[in-house]
Design a protein around this motif. Sequence first.
Motif, PDB file in Angstrom:
ATOM      1  N   LYS A   2     -81.993  31.692  -1.267  1.00  0.00           N
ATOM      2  CA  LYS A   2     -83.264  32.397  -1.400  1.00  0.00           C
ATOM      3  C   LYS A   2     -83.624  32.561  -2.860  1.00  0.00           C
ATOM      4  O   LYS A   2     -82.821  32.928  -3.698  1.00  0.00           O
ATOM      5  CB  LYS A   2     -83.172  33.752  -0.709  1.00  0.00           C
ATOM      6  N   LYS A   6     -86.881  24.457  -4.787  1.00  0.00           N
ATOM      7  CA  LYS A   6     -86.479  23.225  -4.134  1.00  0.00           C
ATOM      8  C   LYS A   6     -86.685  22.061  -5.083  1.00  0.00           C
ATOM      9  O   LYS A   6     -87.443  22.136  -6.035  1.00  0.00           O
ATOM     10  CB  LYS A   6     -87.300  23.017  -2.853  1.00  0.00           C
ATOM     11  N   ARG A 178     -88.329  25.997  16.773  1.00  0.00           N
ATOM     12  CA  ARG A 178     -87.588  25.466  15.635  1.00  0.00           C
ATOM     13  C   ARG A 178     -88.528  24.639  14.771  1.00  0.00           C
ATOM     14  O   ARG A 178     -89.333  23.848  15.287  1.00  0.00           O
ATOM     15  CB  ARG A 178     -86.421  24.622  16.133  1.00  0.00           C
ATOM     16  N   GLN A 181     -87.783  19.170  11.108  1.00  0.00           N
ATOM     17  CA  GLN A 181     -86.689  18.801  10.203  1.00  0.00           C
ATOM     18  C   GLN A 181     -87.164  17.832   9.128  1.00  0.00           C
ATOM     19  O   GLN A 181     -86.600  17.789   8.031  1.00  0.00           O
ATOM     20  CB  GLN A 181     -85.556  18.153  11.004  1.00  0.00           C
ATOM     21  N   GLU A 272     -86.006  19.218   5.602  1.00  0.00           N
ATOM     22  CA  GLU A 272     -85.913  20.679   5.534  1.00  0.00           C
ATOM     23  C   GLU A 272     -84.512  21.134   5.139  1.00  0.00           C
ATOM     24  O   GLU A 272     -84.351  22.055   4.339  1.00  0.00           O
ATOM     25  CB  GLU A 272     -86.316  21.294   6.877  1.00  0.00           C
ATOM     26  N   ASP A 273     -83.495  20.489   5.674  1.00  0.00           N
ATOM     27  CA  ASP A 273     -82.113  20.855   5.371  1.00  0.00           C
ATOM     28  C   ASP A 273     -81.335  19.589   5.032  1.00  0.00           C
ATOM     29  O   ASP A 273     -80.856  18.881   5.922  1.00  0.00           O
ATOM     30  CB  ASP A 273     -81.471  21.564   6.564  1.00  0.00           C
ATOM     31  N   PRO A 274     -81.174  19.269   3.734  1.00  0.00           N
ATOM     32  CA  PRO A 274     -80.461  18.046   3.335  1.00  0.00           C
ATOM     33  C   PRO A 274     -79.003  18.023   3.781  1.00  0.00           C
ATOM     34  O   PRO A 274     -78.388  16.951   3.816  1.00  0.00           O
ATOM     35  CB  PRO A 274     -80.573  18.057   1.808  1.00  0.00           C
ATOM     36  N   ASP A 275     -78.434  19.182   4.120  1.00  0.00           N
ATOM     37  CA  ASP A 275     -77.067  19.199   4.633  1.00  0.00           C
ATOM     38  C   ASP A 275     -77.008  18.747   6.083  1.00  0.00           C
ATOM     39  O   ASP A 275     -75.942  18.374   6.583  1.00  0.00           O
ATOM     40  CB  ASP A 275     -76.471  20.607   4.516  1.00  0.00           C
ATOM     41  N   GLU A 276     -78.155  18.779   6.762  1.00  0.00           N
ATOM     42  CA  GLU A 276     -78.227  18.403   8.173  1.00  0.00           C
ATOM     43  C   GLU A 276     -78.646  16.943   8.353  1.00  0.00           C
ATOM     44  O   GLU A 276     -78.144  16.245   9.246  1.00  0.00           O
ATOM     45  CB  GLU A 276     -79.231  19.309   8.903  1.00  0.00           C
ATOM     46  N   SER A 278     -79.652  13.235   6.170  1.00  0.00           N
ATOM     47  CA  SER A 278     -79.713  12.470   4.923  1.00  0.00           C
ATOM     48  C   SER A 278     -80.663  11.299   5.110  1.00  0.00           C
ATOM     49  O   SER A 278     -80.992  10.903   6.228  1.00  0.00           O
ATOM     50  CB  SER A 278     -78.322  11.986   4.511  1.00  0.00           C
TER      51      SER A 278
END
Length: 308
Positions: A2, A6, A178, A181, A272-276, A278
């Motif tokens: 937070k 980005k 949701r 992504q 939205e979530d680069p860890d989710e 690639s």
Amino acid sequence: MKGEKKQHIRCKIKSISADISILITISLVYILSSSFKVSYEDLVELVGSNRRFDLLAVGLQEAPRNNVARLLQDALVETHDLLGKAIMQSLQLYVFGPKKSDLLIKELKVDKHSMGGCGGMMRRKKGAVAIRINYKGFRMVFITCYLSAHARNVEERNSECRHISHSLFAKYWNPYARPAQITIWLGDLNYRLQGIDTHPARTLIQRNLLRLLTSKDQLLQEAQRWQIFNGYCEGTLTFKPTYKFNIGSSNYDTSYKVRVPSWTDRILFKIEDPDEISASLHCYEPVDDIYSSDHKPVRAHICFKLSK
């Protein structure tokens, strides 16, 4: 985290294999002429012969409405079906998937956002159309847009980008749903080169010194100022500016306006979530062999993979 900024538009893209690939094809921006027709040959050239992709998104601006969907379906008849379309006058977006892939879709919604600017035989409409789709478990939003013209209108374009982002699909808002992504913009964003005249710009293009021009690109400048497209990625601009050409040729504008060449036609994406998830960008290029517009279409091939 937070409060943390980005990554901006020039973020690094990982090179990986992919579970789903999306070939994004952009942007046929046609002359305003009541007699002009989108040709089957142009669309075949645009789509290409390599059909090794899951989804194909085609965005068009200032395009005639009456026959584009049919011609695209004819060009893709052997491999892909039309999954969804969003149309607002001459601003059009089509998403195709492999044959019988409709069984893999869990959600498909369309929306549009008008910003006026209507006129001429083609009824030019500024704004955006969008398709939200859940395909193979990937929640994606495709947006094709047509923003305000002229180099001086940078702040107007910035405002339009923000307004489109906040307005699309607002009527479907659900606090329990949701979020997407992956979000992909493709269109005539109309950002220009700033701080250089047309003849010096053309000289640098002829000498293939494009890296000296990218620092003058308004979209990159505004993204670096965090005014637009925070968190988005774009491929490197290694190709010549795609606007403005004499129709029927690959010669830049020789009218009395002698416009400064610019990268008006762009493809950007955000994870939205680069860890989710690639991404791997396999190409980002113009389609130089199309001569029926004063723009050169741009296409990208992006592969996305769910992280294990």
